[in-house]
Design a protein around this motif. Structure first.
Motif, PDB file in Angstrom:
ATOM      1  N   LEU A  49       0.869  -1.167   0.000  1.00 42.64           N
ATOM      2  CA  LEU A  49       0.000   0.000   0.000  1.00 42.64           C
ATOM      3  C   LEU A  49       0.908   1.220   0.000  1.00 42.64           C
ATOM      4  O   LEU A  49       1.506   1.563   1.013  1.00 42.64           O
ATOM      5  N   TYR A  50       1.009   1.850  -1.157  1.00 41.27           N
ATOM      6  CA  TYR A  50       2.044   2.861  -1.402  1.00 41.27           C
ATOM      7  C   TYR A  50       1.489   4.280  -1.370  1.00 41.27           C
ATOM      8  O   TYR A  50       0.499   4.599  -2.045  1.00 41.27           O
ATOM      9  N   TYR A  51       2.122   5.106  -0.559  1.00 39.12           N
ATOM     10  CA  TYR A  51       1.924   6.555  -0.598  1.00 39.12           C
ATOM     11  C   TYR A  51       3.308   7.161  -0.385  1.00 39.12           C
ATOM     12  O   TYR A  51       3.975   6.830   0.605  1.00 39.12           O
ATOM     13  N   PRO A  52       3.779   8.011  -1.280  1.00 42.67           N
ATOM     14  CA  PRO A  52       5.182   8.447  -1.227  1.00 42.67           C
ATOM     15  C   PRO A  52       5.547   9.136   0.084  1.00 42.67           C
ATOM     16  O   PRO A  52       4.868  10.061   0.531  1.00 42.67           O
ATOM     17  N   GLY A  53       6.633   8.633   0.696  1.00 38.25           N
ATOM     18  CA  GLY A  53       7.161   9.235   1.915  1.00 38.25           C
ATOM     19  C   GLY A  53       6.248   9.130   3.116  1.00 38.25           C
ATOM     20  O   GLY A  53       6.438   9.855   4.110  1.00 38.25           O
ATOM     21  N   CYS A  54       5.267   8.245   3.081  1.00 45.84           N
ATOM     22  CA  CYS A  54       4.215   8.244   4.092  1.00 45.84           C
ATOM     23  C   CYS A  54       4.759   7.945   5.493  1.00 45.84           C
ATOM     24  O   CYS A  54       5.481   6.971   5.720  1.00 45.84           O
ATOM     25  N   SER A  55       4.392   8.797   6.434  1.00 48.84           N
ATOM     26  CA  SER A  55       4.788   8.648   7.829  1.00 48.84           C
ATOM     27  C   SER A  55       3.683   7.967   8.618  1.00 48.84           C
ATOM     28  O   SER A  55       2.562   7.791   8.138  1.00 48.84           O
ATOM     29  N   ILE A  56       3.992   7.608   9.854  1.00 47.42           N
ATOM     30  CA  ILE A  56       2.985   7.033  10.741  1.00 47.42           C
ATOM     31  C   ILE A  56       1.808   7.996  10.910  1.00 47.42           C
ATOM     32  O   ILE A  56       0.638   7.596  10.845  1.00 47.42           O
ATOM     33  N   ASP A  57       2.095   9.270  11.133  1.00 47.00           N
ATOM     34  CA  ASP A  57       1.029  10.263  11.293  1.00 47.00           C
ATOM     35  C   ASP A  57       0.122  10.311  10.070  1.00 47.00           C
ATOM     36  O   ASP A  57      -1.108  10.412  10.190  1.00 47.00           O
ATOM     37  N   HIS A  59      -0.362   7.870   7.768  1.00 51.40           N
ATOM     38  CA  HIS A  59      -1.167   6.639   7.701  1.00 51.40           C
ATOM     39  C   HIS A  59      -2.353   6.730   8.663  1.00 51.40           C
ATOM     40  O   HIS A  59      -3.475   6.326   8.323  1.00 51.40           O
ATOM     41  N   TRP A  60      -2.099   7.235   9.858  1.00 58.58           N
ATOM     42  CA  TRP A  60      -3.150   7.381  10.853  1.00 58.58           C
ATOM     43  C   TRP A  60      -4.257   8.291  10.332  1.00 58.58           C
ATOM     44  O   TRP A  60      -5.449   7.964  10.434  1.00 58.58           O
ATOM     45  N   GLU A  61      -3.882   9.419   9.748  1.00 58.11           N
ATOM     46  CA  GLU A  61      -4.867  10.353   9.205  1.00 58.11           C
ATOM     47  C   GLU A  61      -5.613   9.748   8.018  1.00 58.11           C
ATOM     48  O   GLU A  61      -6.842   9.871   7.914  1.00 58.11           O
ATOM     49  N   HIS A  62      -4.880   9.089   7.135  1.00 62.32           N
ATOM     50  CA  HIS A  62      -5.515   8.495   5.958  1.00 62.32           C
ATOM     51  C   HIS A  62      -6.546   7.439   6.353  1.00 62.32           C
ATOM     52  O   HIS A  62      -7.607   7.341   5.723  1.00 62.32           O
ATOM     53  N   LYS A 118       1.667   8.433  17.235  1.00 58.12           N
ATOM     54  CA  LYS A 118       0.377   7.924  16.757  1.00 58.12           C
ATOM     55  C   LYS A 118       0.423   6.454  16.355  1.00 58.12           C
ATOM     56  O   LYS A 118      -0.598   5.909  15.903  1.00 58.12           O
ATOM     57  N   LEU A 119       1.559   5.814  16.517  1.00 51.21           N
ATOM     58  CA  LEU A 119       1.650   4.404  16.132  1.00 51.21           C
ATOM     59  C   LEU A 119       0.700   3.518  16.937  1.00 51.21           C
ATOM     60  O   LEU A 119       0.007   2.675  16.339  1.00 51.21           O
ATOM     61  N   PRO A 120       0.615   3.655  18.272  1.00 55.18           N
ATOM     62  CA  PRO A 120      -0.343   2.802  18.996  1.00 55.18           C
ATOM     63  C   PRO A 120      -1.772   2.974  18.508  1.00 55.18           C
ATOM     64  O   PRO A 120      -2.518   1.989  18.388  1.00 55.18           O
ATOM     65  N   GLY A 121      -2.170   4.209  18.195  1.00 51.90           N
ATOM     66  CA  GLY A 121      -3.512   4.435  17.691  1.00 51.90           C
ATOM     67  C   GLY A 121      -3.726   3.823  16.321  1.00 51.90           C
ATOM     68  O   GLY A 121      -4.801   3.272  16.029  1.00 51.90           O
ATOM     69  N   LEU A 122      -2.713   3.908  15.464  1.00 58.16           N
ATOM     70  CA  LEU A 122      -2.804   3.297  14.136  1.00 58.16           C
ATOM     71  C   LEU A 122      -2.946   1.786  14.257  1.00 58.16           C
ATOM     72  O   LEU A 122      -3.798   1.171  13.593  1.00 58.16           O
ATOM     73  N   ILE A 123      -2.130   1.184  15.087  1.00 60.96           N
ATOM     74  CA  ILE A 123      -2.192  -0.261  15.294  1.00 60.96           C
ATOM     75  C   ILE A 123      -3.568  -0.668  15.816  1.00 60.96           C
ATOM     76  O   ILE A 123      -4.160  -1.657  15.348  1.00 60.96           O
TER      77      ILE A 123
END
Length: 289
Positions: A49-57, A59-62, A118-123
């Motif tokens: 699942l590709y989004y250029p330069g995507c950070s944890i923050d 991914h969480w927002e997306h 935001k990693l725990p929230g993303l997980i």
């Protein structure tokens, strides 16, 4: 023999892996990993699942807002490549009964611990969608080339080892503070190990993305070793232009990183190597836009 192999492959349940990633997971999974799995006798469905330069923050927002911003690349067990644009993370999570889902940080923030809040929230959000079955892994990315002109390299004082050390420290903290993450794919360490060898300190094509030969091969060998709990040892497949010795060094780097993911291991060729250099086998290639 080929018929028996084909029937066995058809009967086997494929390992289904989704990388929630960016161009660094593209480097690691989209060019060689499917071929390695096929040659190793494994059925693998690998999706990036590709989004250029995507950070944890990001991914969480997306995921929170179901933004259709991803390019969803699916490589089936027979090497067929499907590409779906303007995809959401939510849709990708629901697309298959995943066995493994990987997370990673954007390379610019890979050694900055404050960027992982935001990693725990993303997980938690991902787990809520996919249920209890998939195992979550962390994909550790790599430090930039010594002469990289990437804007974020100044965070690490333009020092490759400082960046690598920062990535390692963040990796340790990520796994210690997120027990849902059950595995580590130490590509960053594998690339750094390889840089101790005659392969040289770069292994990128632009200062941060891996070159499309040795660099990507190392990363794919590292993924293979973790996904299938065994190193890729076959010398019968090499990317076009790679020598037998380069293949040996690349595979040794991947193996060493899986054994010692938090330290640099010096990689050298064996003193004696009687095996002749094989002819390269073509790889499945998905070129970025």
């Amino acid at each position: 023999m080929f018929l028996v192999f084909a029937l066995c492959s058809f009967a086997a349940k494929p390992l289904k892996v989704l990388a929630i990633g960016n161009s660094f997971s593209e480097d690691a999974t989209e060019q060689y990993l499917s071929t390695l799995a096929l040659m190793g006798g494994h059925d693998l469905l690998i999706c990036n699942l590709y989004y250029p330069g995507c950070s944890i923050d990001q991914h969480w927002e997306h995921l929170s807002k179901k933004k259709p911003v991803y390019s969803y690349r699916k490589i089936t067990i027979d090497g067929h490549v499907e590409r779906h644009e303007r995809h959401t993370l939510d849709a990708a999570l629901r697309d298959e009964d995943w066995d493994i889902i990987t997370f990673q940080q954007g390379s610019a923030y890979s050694g900055v611990w404050s960027a992982y809040r935001k990693l725990p929230g993303l997980i938690k959000m991902v787990r809520g969608i996919v249920g209890p079955h998939p195992v979550f892994y962390w994909h550790q990315t790599w430090a930039y080339a010594p002469n990289s002109t990437h804007e974020a390299f100044k965070t690490y004082k333009h020092d490759q080892i400082k960046m690598f050390d920062a990535i390692v420290e963040c990796t340790k903290k990520v796994l210690a503070s997120n027990p849902e993450l059950k595995g580590l794919i130490p590509c960053g360490t594998a690339i750094q190990d390889a840089r101790t060898s005659e392969l040289g300190p770069d292994l990128t094509r632009d200062g941060y993305h891996l070159d499309k030969g040795v660099g990507r091969y190392i990363a794919s060998c590292t993924w293979y070793a973790v996904l299938f709990s065994q190193p890729f040892t076959l010398s019968s497949f090499l990317p076009q232009g790679m020598t037998y010795d380069q293949g040996v060094l690349a595979r040794e780097a991947a193996t060493a990183a899986v054994i010692h993911p938090y330290r640099i291991t010096s990689i050298t060729l064996p003193t004696a190597n009687p095996t002749p250099e094989p002819s390269p086998t073509p790889a499945i290639t998905l070129q970025p836009k």
